[in-house]
Design a protein around this motif. Structure first.
Motif, mmCIF file in Angstrom:
data_model
loop_
_atom_site.group_PDB
_atom_site.id
_atom_site.type_symbol
_atom_site.label_atom_id
_atom_site.label_comp_id
_atom_site.label_asym_id
_atom_site.label_seq_id
_atom_site.Cartn_x
_atom_site.Cartn_y
_atom_site.Cartn_z
ATOM 1 N N UNK A 1 0.932 85.052 142.343
ATOM 2 C CA UNK A 1 1.229 86.155 141.429
ATOM 3 C C UNK A 1 0.387 86.000 140.163
ATOM 4 N N UNK A 2 -0.874 86.371 140.274
ATOM 5 C CA UNK A 2 -1.792 86.235 139.142
ATOM 6 C C UNK A 2 -1.579 87.377 138.156
ATOM 7 N N UNK A 3 -1.914 87.135 136.911
ATOM 8 C CA UNK A 3 -1.698 88.143 135.865
ATOM 9 C C UNK A 3 -2.489 89.418 136.100
ATOM 10 N N UNK A 4 -3.627 89.318 136.786
ATOM 11 C CA UNK A 4 -4.499 90.477 136.972
ATOM 12 C C UNK A 4 -4.302 91.156 138.330
ATOM 13 N N UNK A 5 -3.244 90.778 139.032
ATOM 14 C CA UNK A 5 -2.941 91.410 140.310
ATOM 15 C C UNK A 5 -1.931 92.550 140.129
ATOM 16 N N UNK A 6 -2.052 93.557 140.971
ATOM 17 C CA UNK A 6 -1.138 94.708 140.941
ATOM 18 C C UNK A 6 -0.002 94.527 141.948
ATOM 19 N N UNK A 7 -0.308 93.911 143.094
ATOM 20 C CA UNK A 7 0.672 93.774 144.171
ATOM 21 C C UNK A 7 1.980 93.115 143.726
ATOM 22 N N UNK A 107 7.976 86.879 112.420
ATOM 23 C CA UNK A 107 6.890 86.424 111.557
ATOM 24 C C UNK A 107 6.327 85.072 111.989
ATOM 25 N N UNK A 108 7.086 84.325 112.787
ATOM 26 C CA UNK A 108 6.631 83.014 113.231
ATOM 27 C C UNK A 108 6.079 83.025 114.654
ATOM 28 N N UNK A 109 6.233 84.137 115.375
ATOM 29 C CA UNK A 109 5.906 84.145 116.797
ATOM 30 C C UNK A 109 4.664 84.975 117.107
ATOM 31 N N UNK A 110 3.791 84.479 117.975
ATOM 32 C CA UNK A 110 2.662 85.301 118.437
ATOM 33 C C UNK A 110 3.171 86.399 119.355
ATOM 34 N N UNK A 111 2.384 87.438 119.622
ATOM 35 C CA UNK A 111 2.827 88.518 120.522
ATOM 36 C C UNK A 111 3.088 87.988 121.935
ATOM 37 N N UNK A 112 3.899 88.711 122.684
ATOM 38 C CA UNK A 112 4.158 88.353 124.075
ATOM 39 C C UNK A 112 2.855 88.370 124.871
ATOM 40 N N UNK A 113 2.793 87.499 125.862
ATOM 41 C CA UNK A 113 1.590 87.372 126.680
ATOM 42 C C UNK A 113 1.945 87.536 128.160
ATOM 43 N N UNK A 114 1.005 88.074 128.937
ATOM 44 C CA UNK A 114 1.202 88.195 130.367
ATOM 45 C C UNK A 114 1.305 86.826 131.016
ATOM 46 N N UNK A 115 2.304 86.665 131.888
ATOM 47 C CA UNK A 115 2.546 85.364 132.520
ATOM 48 C C UNK A 115 2.332 85.446 134.020
ATOM 49 N N UNK A 116 1.657 84.450 134.573
ATOM 50 C CA UNK A 116 1.482 84.376 136.022
ATOM 51 C C UNK A 116 2.734 83.779 136.653
ATOM 52 N N UNK A 117 2.787 83.802 137.982
ATOM 53 C CA UNK A 117 3.900 83.193 138.685
ATOM 54 C C UNK A 117 5.054 84.146 138.901
ATOM 55 N N UNK A 118 5.983 83.716 139.740
ATOM 56 C CA UNK A 118 7.155 84.516 140.068
ATOM 57 C C UNK A 118 8.258 83.569 140.520
ATOM 58 N N UNK A 119 9.395 84.116 140.849
ATOM 59 C CA UNK A 119 10.534 83.287 141.236
ATOM 60 C C UNK A 119 10.293 82.586 142.565
ATOM 61 N N UNK A 120 9.406 83.109 143.408
ATOM 62 C CA UNK A 120 9.166 82.527 144.725
ATOM 63 C C UNK A 120 7.790 81.891 144.865
ATOM 64 N N UNK A 121 7.100 81.614 143.776
ATOM 65 C CA UNK A 121 5.786 80.982 143.832
ATOM 66 C C UNK A 121 5.893 79.509 143.450
ATOM 67 N N UNK A 122 4.845 78.744 143.781
ATOM 68 C CA UNK A 122 4.831 77.331 143.401
ATOM 69 C C UNK A 122 4.911 77.210 141.878
ATOM 70 N N UNK A 123 4.151 78.031 141.192
ATOM 71 C CA UNK A 123 4.229 78.098 139.734
ATOM 72 C C UNK A 123 5.398 79.021 139.388
#
Length: 204
Positions: A1-7, A107-123
Motif C-alpha cells: 500500500x504505497x502512498x502513490x498507489x490508487x488501488x 502551532x507545534x505540529x507539522x501538517x499531516x502527511x500521506x502514510x504508506x501501509x495498511x492494516x493487512x500489510x507487513x508495514x
C-alpha cells in the motif's frame, strides 16, 4: 500500500463499506450502547460469505451488495478527493500526524502527511475514521537486522526528531520514515568510532 498507489484507496474503503452493509443486521445485535461493535466480522468473515460458507446479516443478494457498495465507495471518494480517479492516491486518503511531545497544539505540529501501509500489510498502519483515514497505529521505530555470522548489519529509522529545531517542519528522520528509508546503525565499536563526531562525559 504505497502512498502513490490508487488501488489501496479504493480497495480499503470498499472493504469497509462492504463490511458495514454485509453485516448490517449483525451490527444491531452486537453493538454496545454507543453503537460500537462488540465483535467486528473483518475480512475473514467477508471472504467466507463470498465463498458461500457464511450467511450475511442482510437480505440483499451478494451480487447486488457488491455492486451497491462499490458504487457508494466511488461516490464517497469523488466527494473526498475529486472526480479524477487517477489522483485518488492512498497518501491523500490515509494520513499520519506527528504530534509534538509538549502537546497537540497545531502551532507545534507539522501538517499531516500521506502514510504508506495498511492494516493487512507487513508495514502495518491501521487507518481509522470515516474518511479520509487517520493512521492511528504504526511502527514508531522500524528496525532491520541482518544476522550475518561474520558481521551483523543493522538499519533503522525513528519517526521522531532529535536535532531539528523547527517543530512545524518535517525532520530528516520523519521524511525517511515516510518514504520507507533506513539509515545504517553502527553496531560494532569500530563503526561507532568511525561515525563519531564528538564525545563528552556527564559526571556528578
Amino acid at each position: 500500500a504505497d502512498r502513490h498507489q490508487v488501488a489501496p484507496t479504493i480497495f480499503r474503503l470498499w472493504v469497509r463499506t462492504l463490511e458495514q452493509s454485509m453485516f448490517k443486521e449483525d451490527d444491531k445485535r452486537y453493538a454496545d450502547s454507543q453503537g460500537r461493535w462488540k465483535i467486528k466480522p473483518g475480512a475473514g468473515a467477508i471472504l467466507r460469505v463470498l465463498q458461500g460458507k457464511l450467511r450475511p446479516g442482510t437480505p440483499t443478494s451478494i451480487h447486488v451488495l457488491l455492486r451497491q457498495t462499490f458504487t457508494k465507495t466511488l461516490t464517497r471518494l469523488t466527494r473526498a478527493l475529486g472526480p479524477k480517479s487517477k489522483l485518488w492516491y492512498w497518501g491523500s486518503y490515509h494520513q499520519v500526524a506527528f504530534h509534538h511531545q509538549l502537546g497537540r497544539r497545531i502551532s507545534f505540529n507539522p501538517p499531516k502527511q500521506g502514510a504508506m501501509g495498511d492494516v493487512n500489510t507487513v508495514n502495518v498502519s491501521r487507518g481509522d475514521g470515516k474518511g479520509p483515514f487517520d493512521a492511528t497505529v504504526g511502527a514508531s521505530y522500524r528496525l532491520i537486522v541482518e544476522l550475518n555470522p561474520q558481521r551483523i548489519r543493522s538499519f533503522g529509522v525513528l519517526a521522531g526528531k532529535n536535532i531539528d529545531k523547527e517543530p512545524k517542519t518535517l525532520g530528516q528522520q520523519q521524511k525517511m520514515w515516510l518514504g520507507g528509508h533506513y539509515r545504517l546503525r553502527p553496531f560494532y565499536p569500530d563503526e561507532v568510532n568511525y561515525y563519531q563526531r564528538k564525545r563528552f562525559t556527564i559526571s556528578w
